[in-house]
Design a protein around this motif. Sequence first.
Motif, PDB file in Angstrom:
ATOM      1  N   SER A 103      -8.102   6.859  -5.352  1.00 59.03           N
ATOM      2  CA  SER A 103      -7.475   5.672  -4.666  1.00 59.03           C
ATOM      3  C   SER A 103      -7.892   5.584  -3.064  1.00 59.03           C
ATOM      4  O   SER A 103      -8.531   4.319  -2.698  1.00 59.03           O
ATOM      5  N   GLN A 104      -8.286   6.751  -2.473  1.00 58.36           N
ATOM      6  CA  GLN A 104      -8.554   6.604  -0.969  1.00 58.36           C
ATOM      7  C   GLN A 104      -9.996   6.567  -0.899  1.00 58.36           C
ATOM      8  O   GLN A 104     -10.630   6.634   0.170  1.00 58.36           O
ATOM      9  N   LYS A 105     -10.761   6.816  -1.973  1.00 63.32           N
ATOM     10  CA  LYS A 105     -12.503   6.810  -1.866  1.00 63.32           C
ATOM     11  C   LYS A 105     -12.950   8.110  -1.123  1.00 63.32           C
ATOM     12  O   LYS A 105     -13.949   8.017  -0.505  1.00 63.32           O
ATOM     13  N   TYR A 106     -12.185   9.126  -1.252  1.00 61.53           N
ATOM     14  CA  TYR A 106     -12.801  10.319  -0.520  1.00 61.53           C
ATOM     15  C   TYR A 106     -11.875  11.533  -0.981  1.00 61.53           C
ATOM     16  O   TYR A 106     -10.562  11.333  -1.260  1.00 61.53           O
ATOM     17  N   VAL A 149      -5.165  10.369  -6.078  1.00 58.07           N
ATOM     18  CA  VAL A 149      -5.069  10.054  -4.723  1.00 58.07           C
ATOM     19  C   VAL A 149      -6.475  10.052  -4.081  1.00 58.07           C
ATOM     20  O   VAL A 149      -6.769   8.903  -3.370  1.00 58.07           O
ATOM     21  N   CYS A 150      -7.317  10.803  -4.376  1.00 56.86           N
ATOM     22  CA  CYS A 150      -8.584  10.723  -3.856  1.00 56.86           C
ATOM     23  C   CYS A 150      -9.420   9.451  -4.324  1.00 56.86           C
ATOM     24  O   CYS A 150     -10.288   9.254  -3.617  1.00 56.86           O
ATOM     25  N   GLN A 198      -7.115  -3.311  -4.560  1.00 61.10           N
ATOM     26  CA  GLN A 198      -6.886  -2.072  -4.972  1.00 61.10           C
ATOM     27  C   GLN A 198      -5.636  -1.484  -4.950  1.00 61.10           C
ATOM     28  O   GLN A 198      -5.355  -0.790  -5.625  1.00 61.10           O
ATOM     29  N   SER A 199      -4.996  -2.070  -3.746  1.00 59.78           N
ATOM     30  CA  SER A 199      -3.702  -1.585  -3.992  1.00 59.78           C
ATOM     31  C   SER A 199      -2.861  -1.974  -5.155  1.00 59.78           C
ATOM     32  O   SER A 199      -2.042  -1.042  -5.677  1.00 59.78           O
ATOM     33  N   GLN A 243       0.959   4.060  -2.957  1.00 57.59           N
ATOM     34  CA  GLN A 243       0.745   5.657  -2.458  1.00 57.59           C
ATOM     35  C   GLN A 243       1.971   6.516  -3.079  1.00 57.59           C
ATOM     36  O   GLN A 243       1.576   7.780  -3.591  1.00 57.59           O
ATOM     37  N   ASN A 302      -6.766  17.666   2.206  1.00 52.58           N
ATOM     38  CA  ASN A 302      -5.948  16.831   1.633  1.00 52.58           C
ATOM     39  C   ASN A 302      -4.528  17.238   1.263  1.00 52.58           C
ATOM     40  O   ASN A 302      -3.598  16.347   1.350  1.00 52.58           O
ATOM     41  N   GLY A 326       0.839  -1.246  -0.027  1.00 48.61           N
ATOM     42  CA  GLY A 326       0.045   0.096  -0.004  1.00 48.61           C
ATOM     43  C   GLY A 326       0.729   1.406  -0.039  1.00 48.61           C
ATOM     44  O   GLY A 326       0.416   2.249  -0.699  1.00 48.61           O
TER      45      GLY A 326
END
Length: 305
Positions: free
Chosen positions: A208-211, A205-206, A135-136, A14, A216, A10
Amino acid sequence: MGGFLLSMQGAVSQGVLWGIMVLGVYITFRILDVADLTVDGSFATGACVCGALIVNAGWNPLLATLVAILAGALAGVLTGLLHAVFEIPAILAGILTQLGLWSINLRIMGDKANISMLNADSIFSWLVKATGWKQSMVALFLGGVILVIVIFVLYWFFGTEIGAALRATGNNEDMVRALGVSTKTTKILGLTISNALVGLSGALVCQSQKYADVSNGIGAIVIGLAAIVIGEILLGRLRSFGGKMLSVVVGSVVYFMIRALVLRLGMKANDMKLISAIIVILALTIPVLWEKWKIRRSYTEGGSL
């Protein structure tokens, strides 16, 4: 052991996604020789624009990502105009843009501090459904592909006449101006490209992180500087332009691996800002102390500098 490997995977994914942002910071910090603090705002702008368009407007994630790149570029244009045209110091121009973007980002998200994207489609969810990967793994694969494309395009661009002029502006602005090149234009262009990459990174990134969150981007410039210095320490022997871009990406990955390792050792997530600052301090001071030690040793042993 499995949990450790999963956390490292992970962290690498990232690091790759944030590596696009680090490339943007590299353009201003190393090529233009400008400390651009717009990054903290434009990263969040990319995330907020992308999240709002996907969740609130129902846009296609790919189109939303492209608009996020444009939004980041516009933030860079604003900073460039403030600095190059109105002669506001670069660091202050970046702070002013970053400050204004906080309110703009809130407006973009409908006066909400964050937007959940758990039930929304994204570029990553498409690939998860298509491949069945985790996902990763999808984030690592897609991020790596995009990163290779970005590095290739940047390598080509900085080899062109205008790209060479942009690089020369950071090395010797007076000489470039004497050759008839508008340094105002090159500075604005450099800041635009830089923050376009930052906006792209924020959008990825948003997803990938789902928010998406207005905060941020806080500390993004610190992450960027840390990654650049770490990469230069580890791969300092790479002198070519392509090698330098590769080194900052490696620095980004190593930085996030260090963060993941520190968290696994029991540090609280709230301490990450302090940890990031310490990493940057160590990365900046260790090379200086090492050089001073070598100079002192050469005198002690009677050697020559």
